[in-house]
Scaffold this motif. Structure first.
Motif, PDB file in Angstrom:
ATOM      1  N   GLN A  48       0.515  -1.174  -0.294  1.00 56.23           N
ATOM      2  CA  GLN A  48      -0.106  -0.054  -0.224  1.00 56.23           C
ATOM      3  C   GLN A  48       0.892   1.139   0.005  1.00 56.23           C
ATOM      4  O   GLN A  48       2.068   1.609   0.672  1.00 56.23           O
ATOM      5  CB  GLN A  48      -1.046  -0.230   1.283  1.00 56.23           C
ATOM      6  CG  GLN A  48      -1.828   1.116   0.976  1.00 56.23           C
ATOM      7  CD  GLN A  48      -2.928   0.800   2.408  1.00 56.23           C
ATOM      8  OE1 GLN A  48      -2.860  -0.025   3.166  1.00 56.23           O
ATOM      9  NE2 GLN A  48      -3.603   1.674   2.795  1.00 56.23           N
ATOM     10  N   LEU A  49      -0.118   1.675  -1.156  1.00 50.84           N
ATOM     11  CA  LEU A  49       1.450   3.687  -1.263  1.00 50.84           C
ATOM     12  C   LEU A  49       1.105   4.461  -0.340  1.00 50.84           C
ATOM     13  O   LEU A  49       1.716   6.262   0.158  1.00 50.84           O
ATOM     14  CB  LEU A  49       1.739   4.122  -2.463  1.00 50.84           C
ATOM     15  CG  LEU A  49       2.090   2.059  -3.414  1.00 50.84           C
ATOM     16  CD1 LEU A  49       2.345   2.334  -4.714  1.00 50.84           C
ATOM     17  CD2 LEU A  49       4.258   1.846  -2.970  1.00 50.84           C
ATOM     18  N   PHE A  50      -0.317   4.869  -0.479  1.00 48.66           N
ATOM     19  CA  PHE A  50      -1.025   5.616   0.240  1.00 48.66           C
ATOM     20  C   PHE A  50      -1.614   5.313   1.515  1.00 48.66           C
ATOM     21  O   PHE A  50      -2.212   4.624   1.780  1.00 48.66           O
ATOM     22  CB  PHE A  50      -2.195   6.623  -0.704  1.00 48.66           C
ATOM     23  CG  PHE A  50      -1.718   6.538  -1.886  1.00 48.66           C
ATOM     24  CD1 PHE A  50      -1.234   8.208  -2.322  1.00 48.66           C
ATOM     25  CD2 PHE A  50      -1.316   6.257  -3.124  1.00 48.66           C
ATOM     26  CE1 PHE A  50      -0.733   8.507  -3.258  1.00 48.66           C
ATOM     27  CE2 PHE A  50      -0.770   6.619  -3.858  1.00 48.66           C
ATOM     28  CZ  PHE A  50      -0.039   7.960  -3.724  1.00 48.66           C
ATOM     29  N   ASP A  51      -2.158   6.264   2.652  1.00 49.80           N
ATOM     30  CA  ASP A  51      -2.961   6.499   3.508  1.00 49.80           C
ATOM     31  C   ASP A  51      -4.633   7.064   3.051  1.00 49.80           C
ATOM     32  O   ASP A  51      -4.317   8.445   2.509  1.00 49.80           O
ATOM     33  CB  ASP A  51      -2.642   7.103   4.837  1.00 49.80           C
ATOM     34  CG  ASP A  51      -1.418   6.339   5.421  1.00 49.80           C
ATOM     35  OD1 ASP A  51      -1.415   4.552   5.136  1.00 49.80           O
ATOM     36  OD2 ASP A  51      -0.758   6.814   6.389  1.00 49.80           O
ATOM     37  N   ARG A  52      -5.180   6.057   3.256  1.00 47.02           N
ATOM     38  CA  ARG A  52      -6.419   6.713   2.881  1.00 47.02           C
ATOM     39  C   ARG A  52      -7.661   7.514   3.750  1.00 47.02           C
ATOM     40  O   ARG A  52      -8.339   6.741   4.742  1.00 47.02           O
ATOM     41  CB  ARG A  52      -7.503   5.882   1.675  1.00 47.02           C
ATOM     42  CG  ARG A  52      -6.400   5.874   0.809  1.00 47.02           C
ATOM     43  CD  ARG A  52      -7.260   3.840   0.355  1.00 47.02           C
ATOM     44  NE  ARG A  52      -7.192   4.177  -1.228  1.00 47.02           N
ATOM     45  CZ  ARG A  52      -5.601   3.525  -2.219  1.00 47.02           C
ATOM     46  NH1 ARG A  52      -4.906   3.478  -0.485  1.00 47.02           N
ATOM     47  NH2 ARG A  52      -4.788   3.229  -3.232  1.00 47.02           N
ATOM     48  N   VAL A  53      -7.695   8.748   3.379  1.00 46.91           N
ATOM     49  CA  VAL A  53      -9.150   9.740   4.587  1.00 46.91           C
ATOM     50  C   VAL A  53      -9.479  10.387   3.973  1.00 46.91           C
ATOM     51  O   VAL A  53      -9.715  11.271   3.303  1.00 46.91           O
ATOM     52  CB  VAL A  53      -7.674  10.852   5.691  1.00 46.91           C
ATOM     53  CG1 VAL A  53      -8.544  11.242   6.614  1.00 46.91           C
ATOM     54  CG2 VAL A  53      -6.699   9.948   6.582  1.00 46.91           C
ATOM     55  N   GLY A  54     -10.893   9.621   3.849  1.00 51.86           N
ATOM     56  CA  GLY A  54     -11.580  10.520   3.108  1.00 51.86           C
ATOM     57  C   GLY A  54     -11.539  10.266   1.799  1.00 51.86           C
ATOM     58  O   GLY A  54     -11.290   8.756   0.997  1.00 51.86           O
ATOM     59  N   LYS A  55     -11.748  11.277   1.188  1.00 49.51           N
ATOM     60  CA  LYS A  55     -11.508  11.598  -0.283  1.00 49.51           C
ATOM     61  C   LYS A  55      -9.891  11.449  -0.914  1.00 49.51           C
ATOM     62  O   LYS A  55      -9.637  11.716  -2.342  1.00 49.51           O
ATOM     63  CB  LYS A  55     -12.336  12.317  -1.137  1.00 49.51           C
ATOM     64  CG  LYS A  55     -13.529  11.634  -0.820  1.00 49.51           C
ATOM     65  CD  LYS A  55     -15.140  12.641  -2.074  1.00 49.51           C
ATOM     66  CE  LYS A  55     -16.092  12.013  -2.043  1.00 49.51           C
ATOM     67  NZ  LYS A  55     -17.056  13.121  -3.117  1.00 49.51           N
ATOM     68  N   ARG A  56      -9.035  12.060   0.281  1.00 49.68           N
ATOM     69  CA  ARG A  56      -7.962  12.965   1.085  1.00 49.68           C
ATOM     70  C   ARG A  56      -6.650  11.234   0.581  1.00 49.68           C
ATOM     71  O   ARG A  56      -7.168  10.132   0.897  1.00 49.68           O
ATOM     72  CB  ARG A  56      -7.330  13.220   1.826  1.00 49.68           C
ATOM     73  CG  ARG A  56      -6.287  14.486   1.220  1.00 49.68           C
ATOM     74  CD  ARG A  56      -6.148  15.013   2.190  1.00 49.68           C
ATOM     75  NE  ARG A  56      -4.866  15.924   2.611  1.00 49.68           N
ATOM     76  CZ  ARG A  56      -3.932  15.013   3.289  1.00 49.68           C
ATOM     77  NH1 ARG A  56      -4.096  14.653   3.935  1.00 49.68           N
ATOM     78  NH2 ARG A  56      -3.588  15.976   3.659  1.00 49.68           N
ATOM     79  N   LEU A  57      -5.581  11.386  -0.244  1.00 53.84           N
ATOM     80  CA  LEU A  57      -4.807  10.514  -0.755  1.00 53.84           C
ATOM     81  C   LEU A  57      -3.576  11.022  -0.373  1.00 53.84           C
ATOM     82  O   LEU A  57      -2.713  12.293  -0.681  1.00 53.84           O
ATOM     83  CB  LEU A  57      -4.789   9.528  -2.044  1.00 53.84           C
ATOM     84  CG  LEU A  57      -5.883   9.023  -2.056  1.00 53.84           C
ATOM     85  CD1 LEU A  57      -5.747   8.553  -3.452  1.00 53.84           C
ATOM     86  CD2 LEU A  57      -6.325   7.737  -1.137  1.00 53.84           C
ATOM     87  N   SER A  58      -2.868  10.357   1.064  1.00 50.43           N
ATOM     88  CA  SER A  58      -1.993  11.286   1.288  1.00 50.43           C
ATOM     89  C   SER A  58      -0.864   9.654   1.692  1.00 50.43           C
ATOM     90  O   SER A  58      -1.053   8.170   1.713  1.00 50.43           O
ATOM     91  CB  SER A  58      -1.441  10.939   3.121  1.00 50.43           C
ATOM     92  OG  SER A  58      -1.017  11.990   3.471  1.00 50.43           O
ATOM     93  N   LEU A  59       0.391  10.320   1.165  1.00 48.04           N
ATOM     94  CA  LEU A  59       1.956   9.145   1.058  1.00 48.04           C
ATOM     95  C   LEU A  59       1.449   8.535   2.409  1.00 48.04           C
ATOM     96  O   LEU A  59       1.856   9.195   3.811  1.00 48.04           O
ATOM     97  CB  LEU A  59       2.773   9.543   0.166  1.00 48.04           C
ATOM     98  CG  LEU A  59       2.877   9.874  -0.998  1.00 48.04           C
ATOM     99  CD1 LEU A  59       4.274  10.858  -1.842  1.00 48.04           C
ATOM    100  CD2 LEU A  59       2.556   8.936  -2.247  1.00 48.04           C
ATOM    101  N   ASN A  60       2.013   7.011   1.661  1.00 48.73           N
ATOM    102  CA  ASN A  60       2.773   6.622   3.231  1.00 48.73           C
ATOM    103  C   ASN A  60       4.170   6.945   3.283  1.00 48.73           C
ATOM    104  O   ASN A  60       4.493   6.852   2.275  1.00 48.73           O
ATOM    105  CB  ASN A  60       2.312   5.896   3.743  1.00 48.73           C
ATOM    106  CG  ASN A  60       2.200   4.254   2.700  1.00 48.73           C
ATOM    107  OD1 ASN A  60       2.716   4.733   1.936  1.00 48.73           O
ATOM    108  ND2 ASN A  60       1.047   2.886   2.506  1.00 48.73           N
TER     109      ASN A  60
END
Length: 308
Positions: A48-60
């Motif tokens: 997994q490359l992103f942390d998903r918070v709602g519609k926002r994707l943030s790089l892990n």
């Protein structure tokens, strides 16, 4: 190889926009195709490359490790594609410049560069120092030309040429007849200054930091030309780069005020991301800029070739 260049392109765009829909728009893909490409990249690599918070994707953490390598690989792939198609490797150059550099140097430097490499597509984004640093850090720009301090740990900073701010006023202002001013006299004036976050304002504030008395700042403006017009109108005095004032000083529409108690010197810098692959266009542009300023001690002494 379990991934494609298109998948990496989608990954980089989503990382920069933090949104699948905005990434899809920038890549001229459907939102479904963009989402599928990203999902396949993660599924094929079992990560997994992103942390998903709602519609926002943030790089892990893994995504942050991958991003600079993916950007570098895509840049190299573009150069290879151009070479295989029989074209020069000067594909594109995405530049950012702070307002003084952008308005009074960068456009002429770009013109000179494009005369040598007409096939290269060049874009210029003119913002204040804080914005340019942020865009470089997020791989949104190839190269930045800034006039403020940059302490970002991921950004390479290379000194370019020295610059100097100067206090100035309208010809009818009392300081114009005196020709110079003490700190005490300066604190009694109304000021027209650049906004917080700009390199010019940072240099000015640092020069004034040892004086305890606060200034009467009448206006804060984002553009040097607006500051010049306000000072010409008699609204107050200003402090910007000599480079931005040299034509006005020649015409006599503005007058320099000597301030021997203030150190208003600063440096112009080139900046780029430490992990970004340096394309041929980046290297050539840097070399041309340095060649044009060789032997120059201050920015307002630069003589730029005419663009014909």
């Amino acid at each position: 190889m379990r991934f494609t260049l298109r998948q990496l392109q989608v990954f980089v765009s989503v990382a920069q926009h933090e949104s699948v829909s905005r990434a899809a728009e920038s890549l001229a893909l459907s939102q479904s195709a963009t989402s599928t490409s990203l999902t396949e990249l993660e599924r094929q690599s079992d990560c997994q490359l992103f942390d998903r918070v709602g519609k926002r994707l943030s790089l892990n953490a893994l995504g942050h490790q991958l991003l600079p390598q993916a950007v570098a690989l895509l840049d190299q792939a573009k150069e290879i594609e151009r070479l295989l198609s029989g074209k020069s490797s000067f594909g594109s150059l995405n530049l950012g410049a702070t307002l003084t550099v952008g308005n009074y140097l960068a456009t002429l430097l770009i013109g000179n560069f494009m005369q040598s490499h007409p096939e290269c597509r060049v874009s210029l984004h003119v913002r204040n120092t804080a914005h340019i640093v942020q865009q470089i850090a997020h791989y949104e720009l190839d190269l930045g030309l800034i006039e403020g301090d940059c302490q970002h740990p991921d950004i390479e900073v290379q000194p370019w040429v020295e610059d100097e701010l100067t206090v100035f006023c309208a010809p009818q202002h009392p300081l114009a007849k005196r020709g110079s001013a003490t700190l005490e006299q300066l604190t009694q004036e109304a000021w027209i200054l650049r906004e917080q976050g700009s390199g010019t304002r940072l240099t000015f504030d640092q020069a004034m930091r040892h004086h305890p008395q606060s200034l009467n700042v009448r206006l804060e403006l984002e553009h040097t030309e607006a500051i010049k017009r306000a000072v010409e109108s008699g609204l107050g005095i200003g402090c910007i780069s000599r480079l931005a004032l040299r034509d006005a000083f020649r015409r006599g529409s503005l007058v320099a005020v000597d301030t021997p108690e203030l150190d208003l010197r600063r440096q112009f810098y080139f900046i780029w991301h430490k992990q970004k692959y340096q394309t041929s266009a980046m290297r050539e542009f840097l070399e041309q800029c340095q060649a044009l300023t060789a032997g120059v001690t201050r920015s307002d002494e630069i003589v730029l070739p005419p663009i014909v």
